[in-house]
Scaffold this motif. Structure first.
Motif: not given
Length: 413
Positions: A78-81, A83-84, A96-97, A120, A218
């Motif tokens: 759940n890297w998007e959350s 990251l935020q 950044s991932p 990225t 993902d």
């Protein structure tokens, strides 16, 4: 310490002894030379040690950031959350991932271990100043193009346009066992960041291509973080560390490279302590030259006392004489030190030519060039150390001269 005209005249006379005091002049000259060399060595060594730390930090941070958030099992689903949450943390400049995994590479039957980094597009573009050959713009998702470190390309014998094979031994499971995954990639660019281990190991590709090669879906391996202050990175990331506890861990540049930077710090302190003894030796040279000067000028001192010179005047004369020797050596040492630092790379090359030895092997020294960074506070400390020791070295002979009894000296004249 303000000197009268009489005191300045006598001090100037003693700084330039006549022909009959050639030996005293020689000792004083040696004192200036020793102070000069000791100050120069301290300036050079401390600046080079500072340069090592600064260059390593700049290059390591430039490639790895100030810290990384790493998931358990080397993946964050759940890297998007996450990251935020990281980006919202005060003091975080960039997040950044990132994917990093050890694989094998094959080119014309030559196999080497490498670190594959999925970055990225922004991170890939940041390698622009380090580009040696090729074009980073070709590294697009799905293009199957990669960038190699310069030393890795040299070891493999690879040039831009050649195709290498990356081997992931954690491939897909089949009825016959796990089959390694082998994928061919075209070398689109070659870069050199200046740290040997990185240039020898890294293969950079778009993050989506790395996810496909490593069968990660993902997910990503970690999140790279840059903060406003590298030295306060733990304090800045403490809130997010507590928030991510149990889901991921945060490793800073200090913990990741702790062994290297602690070794540099210990060596830096040890070198300063050892080289400081050279300044102490120089102070003893000043003391010995002043003692000889006082013994040679005993009769002159007695005559000046009978003519009205005070003990304070004699004390000021000999302190000024010795301190001037130390000050001249200190200034000369600073000039010599800065000149050596300015031409350090050329000096290394000349020594290599003369000796036939490779003095700067990047595989041992981590960096490809000899770094140096001058710290004004350290330079001020070195100057203060040299001047204070020079001043202390003048006190005994100056007191000895001021306590001269003219009656005892001139009794049989």
């Amino acid at each position: 310490m303000v000197l009268s005209l009489f005191e300045r005249t006598i001090a100037r006379r003693y700084l330039l002894p006549g022909k009959s005091e050639a030996f005293i002049a020689l000792v004083a000259g040696i004192s200036v030379g020793v102070v000069m060399l000791s100050v120069a060595m301290l300036v050079i060594v401390m600046s080079v040690m500072n340069g090592f730390r600064a260059e390593l930090l700049d290059k390591i941070v430039g490639l790895n950031g100030h810290a990384i958030v790493q998931g358990y099992g080397e993946r964050i689903d759940n890297w998007e959350s996450v990251l935020q949450d990281v980006r919202k943390t005060p003091g975080v400049v960039k997040a950044s991932p990132l994917i990093e995994k050890g694989l094998a590479v094959n080119y014309n039957g030559r196999y080497l271990g490498v670190l594959v980094r999925g970055n990225t597009q922004d991170a890939i573009d940041s390698l622009g100043p380090n580009l040696v050959a090729g074009n980073l713009s070709q590294l697009k998702a799905g293009g199957k193009n990669v960038a190699l470190g310069a030393r890795l390309a040299e070891s493999l014998g690879v040039r831009v346009g050649d195709t290498i094979t990356l081997i992931n031994f954690e491939g897909r499971t089949t009825p016959f066992g796990t089959m390694p995954r082998q994928v061919g990639y075209k070398v689109a660019a070659v870069f050199e960041v200046g740290i040997y281990d990185y240039d020898q190991k890294f293969v950079v590709m778009p993050m989506q291509d790395a996810q496909q090669l490593l069968l990660m879906g993902d997910s990503v391996g970690m999140i790279e973080i840059k903060t406003t202050d590298a030295d306060k990175v733990e304090e800045i990331l403490e809130p997010i560390r507590r928030q991510l506890e149990g889901r991921a861990v945060i490793n800073t540049w200090k913990t990741i490279n702790s062994t290297l930077f602690e070794a540099l710090q210990v060596e830096r302190v040890a070198m300063f302590f050892a080289l400081s003894f050279m300044v102490l030796v120089a102070a003893f040279n000043i003391l010995s030259s002043l003692v000889m000067l006082v013994r040679a000028k005993t009769r002159d001192i007695a005559i000046m006392r009978t003519m009205g010179a005070t003990r304070r005047s004699l004390l000021k004369i000999f302190v000024t004489t010795g301190f001037t020797v130390g000050a001249l050596g200190t200034v000369a040492g600073l000039v010599l030190g800065f000149l050596v630092l300015a031409f350090r790379q050329q000096i290394v090359k000349v020594i290599e030519v003369v000796t036939g030895q490779n003095l700067w092997d990047p595989s041992i020294r981590f960096l490809s060039t000899l770094p140096a960074r001058v710290d004004p506070l350290e330079i001020a400390g070195i100057v203060a150390l040299a001047l204070v020791l020079s001043f202390l070295a003048t006190l005994y002979p100056a007191f000895k001269a001021s306590s001269t009894d003219p009656v005892q000296v001139l009794r049989y004249e």
